[in-house]
Design a protein around this motif. Structure first.
Motif, short mmCIF file in Angstrom:
data_model
loop_
_atom_site.label_atom_id
_atom_site.label_comp_id
_atom_site.label_asym_id
_atom_site.label_seq_id
_atom_site.Cartn_x
_atom_site.Cartn_y
_atom_site.Cartn_z
N MET A 59 -54.08 -31.10 24.01
CA MET A 59 -53.16 -31.96 23.27
C MET A 59 -53.45 -33.44 23.52
O MET A 59 -53.45 -34.25 22.59
CB MET A 59 -51.71 -31.64 23.67
N ARG A 60 -53.75 -33.77 24.75
CA ARG A 60 -54.04 -35.17 25.07
C ARG A 60 -55.31 -35.63 24.35
O ARG A 60 -55.39 -36.76 23.87
CB ARG A 60 -54.19 -35.35 26.58
N ARG A 61 -56.31 -34.77 24.32
CA ARG A 61 -57.56 -35.12 23.65
C ARG A 61 -57.36 -35.32 22.15
O ARG A 61 -58.09 -36.07 21.51
CB ARG A 61 -58.61 -34.03 23.89
N THR B 18 -47.39 -36.42 16.85
CA THR B 18 -48.37 -35.91 17.81
C THR B 18 -48.09 -36.45 19.20
O THR B 18 -48.20 -35.72 20.21
CB THR B 18 -49.79 -36.28 17.36
N LEU B 19 -47.73 -37.72 19.31
CA LEU B 19 -47.38 -38.28 20.61
C LEU B 19 -46.13 -37.60 21.18
O LEU B 19 -46.06 -37.31 22.39
CB LEU B 19 -47.13 -39.79 20.48
N VAL B 20 -45.16 -37.34 20.33
CA VAL B 20 -43.95 -36.64 20.77
C VAL B 20 -44.30 -35.26 21.31
O VAL B 20 -43.86 -34.86 22.40
CB VAL B 20 -42.95 -36.52 19.61
N ALA B 21 -45.09 -34.51 20.55
CA ALA B 21 -45.47 -33.17 20.99
C ALA B 21 -46.21 -33.21 22.32
O ALA B 21 -45.96 -32.39 23.22
CB ALA B 21 -46.33 -32.50 19.92
N THR B 22 -47.11 -34.17 22.46
CA THR B 22 -47.91 -34.25 23.68
C THR B 22 -47.06 -34.60 24.89
O THR B 22 -47.21 -34.00 25.97
CB THR B 22 -49.03 -35.29 23.50
#
Length: 503
Positions: free
Chosen positions: A396-398, A342-346
């Protein structure tokens, strides 16, 4: 069955399950359980029955479930099946996407076919037969903790195979008994050991994680390709990609990304009009996408281990007359790795949105009109696309808060620490799908930039991508809705990256 299988998968030690198999499971697949696997299953099943006949206690077969293990279970094996499944029918929320459910069915079948779970052969055959059709159980999204496996969602799979609950045939949602008839499948007979083995594993978590890795691997390549196209359209110097510079950075994946960018930009003719140093959204792409590649490489390894694991409790070892009670259903590896995804995608989403912002700014894009509009004011071109991209990045950040550290004790403190791997994996898959659309948005803007005065790419690798985009995305002149164009561009990127080695 409504169409021919598209892929044959054999359950053999020499042919492990792959992430590509999970993606192929969205369609009909022919899963062959070979003679050796069938013998393992039947040997283990016989051992379970002998163990029960001897009067030994076996969790879930002779006992209650979870903290109620201290109480006896139901008297008959069929009643014990109901004892396992009915109380788990408590899921909520919308149905999961069918490709996720079918991938989970494939992983569960694979795990049970290893001959350590003590299921009847009919359970494995039932899953394999369903995968040869377009039958998909209707499974609610919310309910799993990923701690004792994916109990609640997998109970919906088990019940649908019995003809209970609901299932899809194609896109039609039906009562499960009718769906089985439409797909020419027979309801499966289960006892208590069968039922518990079907639900007591992390197969849904692993499925979502595997599909997220597959999507993000393509998006990683898309990020490289779009960065190269941006560099070429703007006429940037590729000096920041020098192999000596990146080798000094000391991170191999940054060097790999630099090499990929240099390959795409071979033949580039810089404009000579850009500043000595580009913004970070261009200059630091090897370092950023390289770090994403490192994280994806780690997650890819975790997923490959997960989809070929035996996530169940208890496990049976007939050769040692041993029943092992433990915690192989605890999805912590997937939880950590998919939170990382998820961090990568964001962050890849942040990069794409900033690259889009660079393109629409006449002060930084080499003099192209604002919003890439052919007639600014009378037309607005990609202004709406950028607004939507900003909304997607904010979403995405949320959603980037890790799930793997949200442990809450539950189940009468039997599950006193839990990983929430299912939520982490499904969230990663959601963010991967949003990233596709951000890349589609950037691709539409790059196509429009050439239309309003940006130069046509000079490097053959970039020309090829631009031409493919131009085939599906017409110039924006006059204004028109661009939602479908963004999705078409995302599909083009997927197709162009699908055949490449990404990690």
């Amino acid at each position: 069955m409504t169409s021919a299988p598209v892929r044959t998968i054999a359950v053999t030690p020499e042919s492990p399950l792959t992430i590509g198999d999970l993606e192929r499971a969205r369609g009909h697949i022919d899963v062959t359980v070979d003679a050796a696997a069938r013998e393992r299953i039947e040997t283990c099943r016989a051992f379970v029955l002998q163990t029960l006949d001897s009067g030994r206690s076996v969790y879930g077969a002779t006992t209650g479930f979870g903290p109620l293990v201290v109480f006896d279970g139901r008297e008959t094996t069929s009643e014990q099946c109901d004892n396992a499944l009915l109380h788990l029918g408590a899921g909520q929320g919308p149905d999961l996407a069918q490709p996720v459910v079918r991938a989970a069915m494939l992983i569960r079948m694979w795990s049970l076919a290893q001959g350590r779970s003590g299921v009847s052969l009919g359970v494995v055959d039932s899953l394999a037969n369903a995968l040869r059709t377009d039958f998909t159980p209707a499974v609610p999204r919310l309910g799993s903790l990923g701690a004792s496996g994916d109990l609640v969602p997998l109970s919906y799979v088990a019940r649908a195979l019995r003809g209970e609950g609901h299932a899809y045939v194609g896109q039609e949602r039906l009562p499960a008994a009718e769906a089985l008839r439409r797909a020419h499948l027979e309801p499966v007979d289960l006892d208590g050991r069968d039922a518990l083995a079907l639900v007591n594993g992390t197969s849904l978590t692993a499925a979502a994680a595997g599909l997220a890795v597959a999507s993000l691997s393509r998006s990683r390549l898309a990020a490289v390709s779009l960065s190269a196209l941006l560099i070429d359209v703007l006429g940037c110097s590729p000096a920041f990609l020098d192999s000596r510079l990146l080798a000094a950075f000391g991170h191999p994946h940054a060097g790999q990304v630099g090499s990929e960018l240099r390959g795409l930009l071979e033949g580039l003719v810089p404009s000579g009009t850009r500043a000595l140093q580009e913004p970070y959204s261009i200059r630091c792409t090897p370092q950023l996408i390289g770090a994403a590649t490192s994280a994806l490489d780690y997650a890819d390894g975790v997923v490959r281990d997960d989809i070929n694991s035996i996530s169940d409790n208890p496990l049976f070892f007939p050769e040692d007359d041993f029943v092992a009670h433990g915690g192989n259903f605890f999805g912590q590896p997937a939880a950590f790795s998919t939170d990382l995804l998820t961090l990568v995608a964001t962050q890849l989403g942040n990069l794409a949105e900033r690259q889009l912002d660079l393109l629409i700014d006449p002060h930084r894009n080499g003099g192209m009109p604002p919003m890439l509009a052919a007639n600014p004011g009378a037309q607005h071109a990609v202004q709406g696309v950028q607004l939507a991209a900003t909304a997607m990045v904010a979403s995405m950040r949320r959603s980037a808060t890790p799930a793997s550290i949200q442990s809450l004790p539950t189940n009468w403190h039997n599950q006193d620490v839990i990983p929430f791997g299912t939520q982490a994996a499904l969230n990663a898959l959601d963010q991967a799908q949003t990233l596709r659309l951000l890349h589609g948005s950037l691709a539409v803007a790059l196509r429009q930039a050439v239309h309003v005065g940006g130069r046509r790419p000079t490097a053959p690798g970039c020309v090829a991508l631009f031409d493919r985009l131009a085939e599906v995305v017409a110039p924006v002149n006059p204004d028109r809705p661009l939602d479908e164009d963004v999705r078409k561009a995302a599909d083009v990127l997927d197709e162009s990256c699908a055949g490449q080695h990404s990690l």
